[in-house]
Structure formats: C-alpha cells, structure tokens
Scaffold this motif. Sequence first.
Motif, PDB file in Angstrom:
ATOM      1  N   CYS A  58      33.915  14.447  55.861  1.00 19.70           N
ATOM      2  CA  CYS A  58      33.687  13.037  56.189  1.00 19.70           C
ATOM      3  C   CYS A  58      34.073  12.719  57.626  1.00 19.70           C
ATOM      4  CB  CYS A  58      34.478  12.139  55.246  1.00 19.70           C
ATOM      5  SG  CYS A  58      34.059  12.325  53.498  1.00 19.70           S
ATOM      6  N   VAL A  59      35.124  13.355  58.128  1.00 15.76           N
ATOM      7  CA  VAL A  59      35.664  12.989  59.436  1.00 15.76           C
ATOM      8  C   VAL A  59      34.644  13.172  60.556  1.00 15.76           C
ATOM      9  CG1 VAL A  59      37.490  13.443  61.112  1.00 15.76           C
ATOM     10  CG2 VAL A  59      38.012  13.465  58.667  1.00 15.76           C
ATOM     11  N   PRO A  60      33.923  14.314  60.645  1.00 20.18           N
ATOM     12  CA  PRO A  60      32.928  14.438  61.716  1.00 20.18           C
ATOM     13  C   PRO A  60      31.837  13.380  61.649  1.00 20.18           C
ATOM     14  CG  PRO A  60      33.393  16.586  60.738  1.00 20.18           C
ATOM     15  CD  PRO A  60      34.042  15.558  59.869  1.00 20.18           C
ATOM     16  N   LEU A  61      31.414  13.018  60.433  1.00 21.57           N
ATOM     17  CA  LEU A  61      30.393  11.973  60.299  1.00 21.57           C
ATOM     18  C   LEU A  61      30.913  10.626  60.789  1.00 21.57           C
ATOM     19  CD1 LEU A  61      28.414  12.355  56.928  1.00 21.57           C
ATOM     20  CD2 LEU A  61      27.512  12.341  59.260  1.00 21.57           C
ATOM     21  N   ILE A  62      32.136  10.280  60.394  1.00 14.49           N
ATOM     22  CA  ILE A  62      32.713   9.004  60.817  1.00 14.49           C
ATOM     23  C   ILE A  62      32.842   8.971  62.332  1.00 14.49           C
ATOM     24  CG2 ILE A  62      34.761   7.532  60.733  1.00 14.49           C
ATOM     25  CD1 ILE A  62      35.245   8.582  57.898  1.00 14.49           C
ATOM     26  N   ARG A  63      33.337  10.049  62.909  1.00 12.17           N
ATOM     27  CA  ARG A  63      33.532  10.073  64.366  1.00 12.17           C
ATOM     28  C   ARG A  63      32.193  10.008  65.097  1.00 12.17           C
ATOM     29  NH1 ARG A  63      37.125  14.307  68.004  1.00 12.17           N
ATOM     30  NH2 ARG A  63      37.062  13.042  69.897  1.00 12.17           N
ATOM     31  N   ARG A  64      31.213  10.767  64.619  1.00  9.73           N
ATOM     32  CA  ARG A  64      29.903  10.804  65.271  1.00  9.73           C
ATOM     33  C   ARG A  64      29.277   9.416  65.327  1.00  9.73           C
ATOM     34  NH1 ARG A  64      24.804  14.378  62.984  1.00  9.73           N
ATOM     35  NH2 ARG A  64      23.205  13.581  64.394  1.00  9.73           N
ATOM     36  N   TYR A  65      29.346   8.694  64.211  1.00 10.12           N
ATOM     37  CA  TYR A  65      28.685   7.396  64.176  1.00 10.12           C
ATOM     38  C   TYR A  65      29.564   6.273  64.699  1.00 10.12           C
ATOM     39  CZ  TYR A  65      24.562   9.463  62.368  1.00 10.12           C
ATOM     40  OH  TYR A  65      23.427  10.217  62.281  1.00 10.12           O
ATOM     41  N   ASP A  66      30.860   6.466  64.744  1.00  5.69           N
ATOM     42  CA  ASP A  66      31.717   5.522  65.438  1.00  5.69           C
ATOM     43  C   ASP A  66      31.353   5.512  66.920  1.00  5.69           C
ATOM     44  OD1 ASP A  66      34.405   3.875  65.295  1.00  5.69           O
ATOM     45  OD2 ASP A  66      34.590   5.200  67.027  1.00  5.69           O
ATOM     46  N   LEU A  67      31.104   6.696  67.471  1.00 11.17           N
ATOM     47  CA  LEU A  67      30.686   6.791  68.872  1.00 11.17           C
ATOM     48  C   LEU A  67      29.282   6.231  69.065  1.00 11.17           C
ATOM     49  CD1 LEU A  67      32.013  10.378  69.686  1.00 11.17           C
ATOM     50  CD2 LEU A  67      32.926   8.223  70.556  1.00 11.17           C
ATOM     51  N   ALA A  68      28.367   6.571  68.142  1.00  9.49           N
ATOM     52  CA  ALA A  68      26.977   6.132  68.282  1.00  9.49           C
ATOM     53  C   ALA A  68      26.851   4.617  68.195  1.00  9.49           C
ATOM     54  CB  ALA A  68      26.119   6.802  67.209  1.00  9.49           C
ATOM     55  N   TYR A  69      27.450   4.023  67.163  1.00  4.61           N
ATOM     56  CA  TYR A  69      27.363   2.567  67.014  1.00  4.61           C
ATOM     57  C   TYR A  69      28.149   1.845  68.098  1.00  4.61           C
ATOM     58  CZ  TYR A  69      25.179   3.192  62.426  1.00  4.61           C
ATOM     59  OH  TYR A  69      24.323   3.531  61.416  1.00  4.61           O
ATOM     60  N   GLY A  70      29.187   2.502  68.608  1.00  2.00           N
ATOM     61  CA  GLY A  70      29.978   1.885  69.668  1.00  2.00           C
ATOM     62  C   GLY A  70      29.221   1.717  70.972  1.00  2.00           C
ATOM     63  N   LYS A  71      28.108   2.447  71.153  1.00  2.00           N
ATOM     64  CA  LYS A  71      27.305   2.338  72.370  1.00  2.00           C
ATOM     65  C   LYS A  71      26.266   1.222  72.278  1.00  2.00           C
ATOM     66  CE  LYS A  71      27.756   7.271  73.416  1.00  2.00           C
ATOM     67  NZ  LYS A  71      27.041   8.570  73.520  1.00  2.00           N
ATOM     68  N   LEU A  72      26.127   0.624  71.113  1.00  2.00           N
ATOM     69  CA  LEU A  72      25.135  -0.428  70.927  1.00  2.00           C
ATOM     70  C   LEU A  72      25.691  -1.791  71.327  1.00  2.00           C
ATOM     71  CD1 LEU A  72      23.846   0.692  67.423  1.00  2.00           C
ATOM     72  CD2 LEU A  72      22.645   0.988  69.596  1.00  2.00           C
ATOM     73  N   ARG A  73      24.813  -2.743  71.530  1.00  2.00           N
ATOM     74  CA  ARG A  73      25.249  -4.108  71.791  1.00  2.00           C
ATOM     75  C   ARG A  73      26.011  -4.603  70.572  1.00  2.00           C
ATOM     76  NH1 ARG A  73      19.980  -7.189  72.822  1.00  2.00           N
ATOM     77  NH2 ARG A  73      21.307  -8.874  73.560  1.00  2.00           N
ATOM     78  N   SER A  74      27.165  -5.175  70.827  1.00  2.00           N
ATOM     79  CA  SER A  74      28.043  -5.535  69.724  1.00  2.00           C
ATOM     80  C   SER A  74      28.446  -7.001  69.813  1.00  2.00           C
ATOM     81  CB  SER A  74      29.290  -4.642  69.726  1.00  2.00           C
ATOM     82  OG  SER A  74      30.030  -4.840  70.911  1.00  2.00           O
ATOM     83  N   THR A  75      29.204  -7.443  68.835  1.00  2.00           N
ATOM     84  CA  THR A  75      29.572  -8.859  68.741  1.00  2.00           C
ATOM     85  C   THR A  75      30.480  -9.311  69.871  1.00  2.00           C
ATOM     86  OG1 THR A  75      31.333  -8.150  67.237  1.00  2.00           O
ATOM     87  CG2 THR A  75      29.310  -8.971  66.250  1.00  2.00           C
ATOM     88  N   HIS A  76      31.139  -8.396  70.574  1.00  2.00           N
ATOM     89  CA  HIS A  76      31.997  -8.822  71.677  1.00  2.00           C
ATOM     90  C   HIS A  76      31.231  -8.900  72.993  1.00  2.00           C
ATOM     91  CE1 HIS A  76      32.200  -4.385  72.083  1.00  2.00           C
ATOM     92  NE2 HIS A  76      32.342  -4.644  73.366  1.00  2.00           N
ATOM     93  N   ARG A  77      29.901  -8.715  72.960  1.00  2.00           N
ATOM     94  CA  ARG A  77      29.098  -8.810  74.179  1.00  2.00           C
ATOM     95  C   ARG A  77      28.084  -9.944  74.069  1.00  2.00           C
ATOM     96  NH1 ARG A  77      27.426  -2.494  74.880  1.00  2.00           N
ATOM     97  NH2 ARG A  77      29.492  -1.642  75.255  1.00  2.00           N
TER      98      ARG A  77
END
Length: 398
Positions: A58-77
């Motif tokens: 599970c850990v590699p999947l969580i880390r991979r997509y934490d990074l991927a989604y973190g590059k998208l436009r988010s609620t703090h922008r």
Amino acid sequence: MDRFKTFLYANFTRYWEPWHYAPRWRRREGSDVAQESERLPSVSIRLGQTGACGCAACVPLIRRYDLAYGKLRSTHRTRPEAAKLKFRSSATLHAIPLIHYARYADYQTEMRRKSGSFLRNAALSKRAGYRVQDVQLANYSPDILAIHRSAKLRSFGVYLDAFLMRLEHLGGPPQHYARIDAPECTQHWEKIIGVFLPKAGYRQGALQTEQQLVGYARLYRIGNTVTCRDFIGHAEHVPHGVMKQLHLHIIEWLLERSDPLVQGIEQITYGAVERGGDGLYFWKKKALFKPYLASVEPQRLPLDFKAEEYLRLNPDVKGSRADLEAHYVWHGRAEKRLYKVDVPSDFDPVQYLALNPDVQCGVPEADVHYTLHGREENRPYRAASDGAHPVVGPMSYG
C-alpha cells in the motif's frame, strides 16, 4: 528502451506539457483563468495513512499518488493571484464523483441527457460480440503489442510505444497460463480490465485463449479514489465503441458497490483537463468527467512524534527535521519503527546499566536501549527501595 522512454516522457511532462495548460484551459473551460479557478468545486481525496493497512504494497501506491495529486490545482490555490502564478505549471483534475449517483441507473440517466451517442456506441459494441472482463496481461502479450503498435499518433501526440515496443519487452509470448490474484488489501489495489472479441481457436503463444484482447484499462484504488491509467484500445476496434463499452462496464461495477473492492470509493479520476489532445478531452467530457480542485488529505504524524528522539532510536536515518518526519510517514510507520523514547517515570539509567552489565552503551543511551530492547526483554531498570528485588517495567509503548 524503458530508460529512454522514461527520459522522454519525464521531460515532456515536466517542460513541454505545462506550457499548454493555460491555453488549453481557456479553450476548453473558460476565458478567465482566475475566475474559473475560483468557481471550481473540489473533491476530497483520502489516500489513507501509510502503515494503517498493515500491507507493505500500500505504501508505494499512497506515496505515488500523494505526489501526483499534489501537483494538481488544489483548494489552497483559489485566490486570483495564486491562480495567475501557479496555473502555468499546474493541471486540473478530471473526475467523476461517484457519490453523486445512488446507482448505475442514475449515471445512465444523465448520460442519456448529455451523451446519448456514447451509450448507443457502447451498445453497438456489445451487440457486435465484444465482452469485458478482468485480464492478466501476461496472458496476452502479443495482443498488447498489437494494441500499442496500432496507432502512431494518440491523444498525447506521437506514441513512442508504436515504434519502440517489442514483444521481448513484455516478457515474450506466454508459455503458460498466469492466474489473476485477488488484491491483498481492499483499500489499495491494482486491477486491469480488458475488452475482448471472441475468436474460435485464437492463440497467444502457447495459450489458446479463444478471444482477442482489443483494449484495456489499468485501475488503481488508493483510499477513497480510483484512478484510471493506460486506457488504450486497438485502433481498428476503437471505432466500434469498444472503449466506451469498457468505460461503462467500469462505472457500473463501481456504482453497484456490491464488490468489497469498491466499497467506500467516492470518485474515479482520469488525468487532467489540460493534458492530451482535444479528442481525449471531448471523449472524457461525454463520459461525464468534469474539472475539480483536488483536496488531498495530508499524511499525519503522531501528535507525540519527536524528531530528535526518532533519530536517536533510528540512527540509520539522517537529515533535517523535515527529512525525519517524511521518513517516518513514508517508511518508518510501515516498518513499525519507534518514534519516541519511552521509559518509566522512575527510570534510572545508571542503575539500568549496573543491573544489566551485558548492555553495551553509555549512560546517555540507556533510555534508548531500554525503549528498543529492555522493556520487551523485561529487564530491570532500577533497584527496589527495600533492596530485595530490582524493579521491572510493564509494556506500555503505544
């Protein structure tokens, strides 16, 4: 070949694609980037906390997509100035919030109102005999090669696999049947679903499959979100509606909510609004994907986490406080590492060493040794006040 492809795709994603984000957004979703940014709704993405599942995969999947989604436009922008500064290098999540539909019939109803041709083409594919089922790609390597070579141009431009992929890169033709294993964890998994055309006597290497793989989708579940990748079909069969049939099969499976693998899923995502050609964008729009800001739940540290004590207990870990916190989140928690020194309130390091002469450490490290080993080994940590028996501490580390 893999390293060359990775190099090209990484540079394309990092340097070339971002220059197209703002013009594509203005063309596809609106003329005013700042205002449109503020109007966008958000979806809550909860990937899960590392180590919570007890499954190392599970850990590699969580880390991979934490990074991927973190590059998208988010609620703090969402402030206009933030949109102007960040938008060039940020893409916008494309998603279908499944929680908007009580059942698959509701999704079909909206499709009939907005994308009736999508449903009709999928129905034509089904009537033509195409069928959808789970697939183990190792059993269909020649068909995968044919799919990837079937079109030199795809939604992202020139498709390198059409020129570079070889059968040996896929492990060669199958020699024996590879089964589809059930995921170890219901919250984090990879699943591949394919669309097939039945053909009597059809073979893949040594296997007689009786069907040809003409398209497939690779799905990842990470917490409450499913993301779709490698959604690709054979150019000869795509006009028959096979990928629309595949998409509807996936949505129906997710919205039935009867399979334990899909319970608790709140949205399916597929790339970004600005990425890929116009054909892919309009295909996804007809499939009811819409733009959203990504609100990603952060990985949380324990409230009593102490970076300096984590370093003392784990001297193989180096770096700043931020490095130590990141190490615990992405590695330490899953590895069950201790993160704080925990000794009884009346712990006496000098007496601990005197009562345990085999312990090879100095007085300043006595508390570390007790935390890591002494408590579990039920070692005495100080002499009793009456001098009769040394005191042994209870197990209390949480």
